[in-house]
Scaffold this motif. Structure first.
Motif, short mmCIF file in Angstrom:
data_model
loop_
_atom_site.label_atom_id
_atom_site.label_comp_id
_atom_site.label_asym_id
_atom_site.label_seq_id
_atom_site.Cartn_x
_atom_site.Cartn_y
_atom_site.Cartn_z
N ASP A 62 -52.77 19.51 0.16
CA ASP A 62 -51.97 18.66 1.03
C ASP A 62 -51.42 17.46 0.25
N LEU A 63 -50.11 17.46 0.03
CA LEU A 63 -49.47 16.38 -0.72
C LEU A 63 -49.17 15.16 0.16
N SER A 64 -49.63 15.19 1.40
CA SER A 64 -49.54 14.01 2.27
C SER A 64 -50.81 13.21 2.05
N PRO A 65 -50.84 11.93 2.16
CA PRO A 65 -49.81 11.02 2.63
C PRO A 65 -48.70 10.81 1.61
N GLY A 66 -47.70 10.05 2.02
CA GLY A 66 -46.52 9.83 1.19
C GLY A 66 -46.80 9.29 -0.19
N LYS A 67 -47.93 8.62 -0.39
CA LYS A 67 -48.26 8.07 -1.71
C LYS A 67 -48.31 9.17 -2.76
N VAL A 68 -48.78 10.34 -2.40
CA VAL A 68 -48.86 11.45 -3.35
C VAL A 68 -47.45 11.88 -3.77
N VAL A 69 -46.55 11.99 -2.79
CA VAL A 69 -45.16 12.36 -3.11
C VAL A 69 -44.54 11.27 -3.99
N GLU A 70 -44.82 10.01 -3.69
CA GLU A 70 -44.32 8.91 -4.52
C GLU A 70 -44.85 9.03 -5.95
N ASP A 71 -46.14 9.39 -6.11
CA ASP A 71 -46.72 9.58 -7.44
C ASP A 71 -46.00 10.70 -8.18
N ILE A 72 -45.68 11.77 -7.46
CA ILE A 72 -44.96 12.90 -8.08
C ILE A 72 -43.58 12.44 -8.56
N LEU A 73 -42.89 11.65 -7.76
CA LEU A 73 -41.56 11.18 -8.15
C LEU A 73 -41.64 10.21 -9.33
N ARG A 74 -42.71 9.40 -9.40
CA ARG A 74 -42.91 8.53 -10.58
C ARG A 74 -43.16 9.39 -11.83
N PHE A 75 -43.94 10.46 -11.67
CA PHE A 75 -44.20 11.38 -12.79
C PHE A 75 -42.88 11.99 -13.26
N LYS A 76 -42.04 12.43 -12.32
CA LYS A 76 -40.73 13.00 -12.63
C LYS A 76 -39.91 12.02 -13.47
N GLN A 77 -39.90 10.77 -13.03
CA GLN A 77 -39.16 9.74 -13.76
C GLN A 77 -39.78 9.51 -15.14
N GLY A 78 -41.12 9.49 -15.20
CA GLY A 78 -41.82 9.23 -16.46
C GLY A 78 -41.57 10.28 -17.53
N ILE A 79 -41.33 11.52 -17.11
CA ILE A 79 -41.07 12.58 -18.09
C ILE A 79 -39.58 12.77 -18.33
N GLY A 80 -38.76 11.97 -17.65
CA GLY A 80 -37.31 12.03 -17.86
C GLY A 80 -36.66 13.26 -17.26
N ASN A 81 -37.18 13.76 -16.16
CA ASN A 81 -36.62 14.94 -15.51
C ASN A 81 -35.41 14.53 -14.67
N ALA A 82 -34.32 15.29 -14.77
CA ALA A 82 -33.08 14.97 -14.06
C ALA A 82 -32.85 15.83 -12.82
N ASP A 83 -33.80 16.68 -12.43
CA ASP A 83 -33.64 17.50 -11.22
C ASP A 83 -33.52 16.61 -9.99
N ARG A 84 -32.92 17.16 -8.94
CA ARG A 84 -32.95 16.47 -7.65
C ARG A 84 -34.41 16.35 -7.23
N ASP A 85 -34.74 15.29 -6.51
CA ASP A 85 -36.13 15.04 -6.12
C ASP A 85 -36.74 16.22 -5.36
N ALA A 86 -36.01 16.75 -4.40
CA ALA A 86 -36.53 17.87 -3.59
C ALA A 86 -36.78 19.10 -4.47
N GLU A 87 -35.86 19.35 -5.40
CA GLU A 87 -35.99 20.49 -6.30
C GLU A 87 -37.22 20.33 -7.21
N PHE A 88 -37.40 19.13 -7.74
CA PHE A 88 -38.55 18.88 -8.61
C PHE A 88 -39.84 19.01 -7.83
N LEU A 89 -39.89 18.42 -6.63
CA LEU A 89 -41.09 18.48 -5.81
C LEU A 89 -41.48 19.93 -5.53
N GLN A 90 -40.52 20.74 -5.16
CA GLN A 90 -40.82 22.14 -4.87
C GLN A 90 -41.25 22.89 -6.12
N GLY A 91 -40.61 22.64 -7.26
CA GLY A 91 -41.00 23.29 -8.50
C GLY A 91 -42.39 22.88 -8.96
#
Length: 164
Positions: A76-105
């Motif tokens: 369970d990736l809820s609460p929203g803090k987990v999704v926020e952590d995932i988006l920070r990780f995305k930014q930290g690795i320099g990924n350019a995917d759309r947020d929804a696409e990255f989250l699903q991948g």
């Protein structure tokens, strides 16, 4: 090109980023109000170095279908803090995917880290969910074709591992 974490023996690997998602530690959670609660602790590695980690709760349920036992793990990736952590990780690795696409991948990678198991006596299913409200709070719309559960959660990914 979106992340595509393919199963390996004890991990999932994305060729483009060179990142591995290691099979997580699974510990009993300290949340007393929910039975069967598990804490999943993931590590992300690139070139033998840690590049991130992620922890969240989930559940385990044993069901029997047509005389076969199946353990269903819900991550369970809820609460929203987990999704926020995932988006920070995305930014930290320099990924350019759309947020929804990255989250699903990434969600599929979290599930795929379990896919290489070969010593399980029961069928196993790993289902990664997030609540639609938590996705909306961070500006992610529900991915097209996603299954919606009765509690408002969205199935982002899943993997089935047959008994061996």
């Amino acid at each position: 090109m979106p992340v595509d974490f393919t199963p390996r023996e004890r991990s999932a690997f994305d060729d483009m980023s060179g990142i591995s998602i290691l099979r997580p530690r699974m510990l009993p959670a300290s949340v007393s109000e929910r039975t069967g609660t598990i804490e999943f602790q993931y590590s992300f590695r690139r070139d033998g170095r840690d590049v991130g980690s992620l922890g969240f709760l989930g559940t385990e349920e044993l069901v029997e279908t047509d005389g076969r036992r199946e353990r269903i793990y819900t991550l369970d990736l809820s609460p929203g803090k987990v999704v926020e952590d995932i988006l920070r990780f995305k930014q930290g690795i320099g990924n350019a995917d759309r947020d929804a696409e990255f989250l699903q991948g990434l969600a599929q990678g979290l599930a795929n880290a379990f896919a290489g198991q070969t010593s399980n006596v029961d069928d196993l299913r790993y289902v990664v969910v997030a609540h639609a409200d938590d996705l909306a709070r961070v500006g992610i719309s529900v991915p097209d074709g996603s299954a919606r559960l009765t509690d408002g959660s969205i199935v982002l990914a899943d993997v089935f591992v047959p008994a061996h």
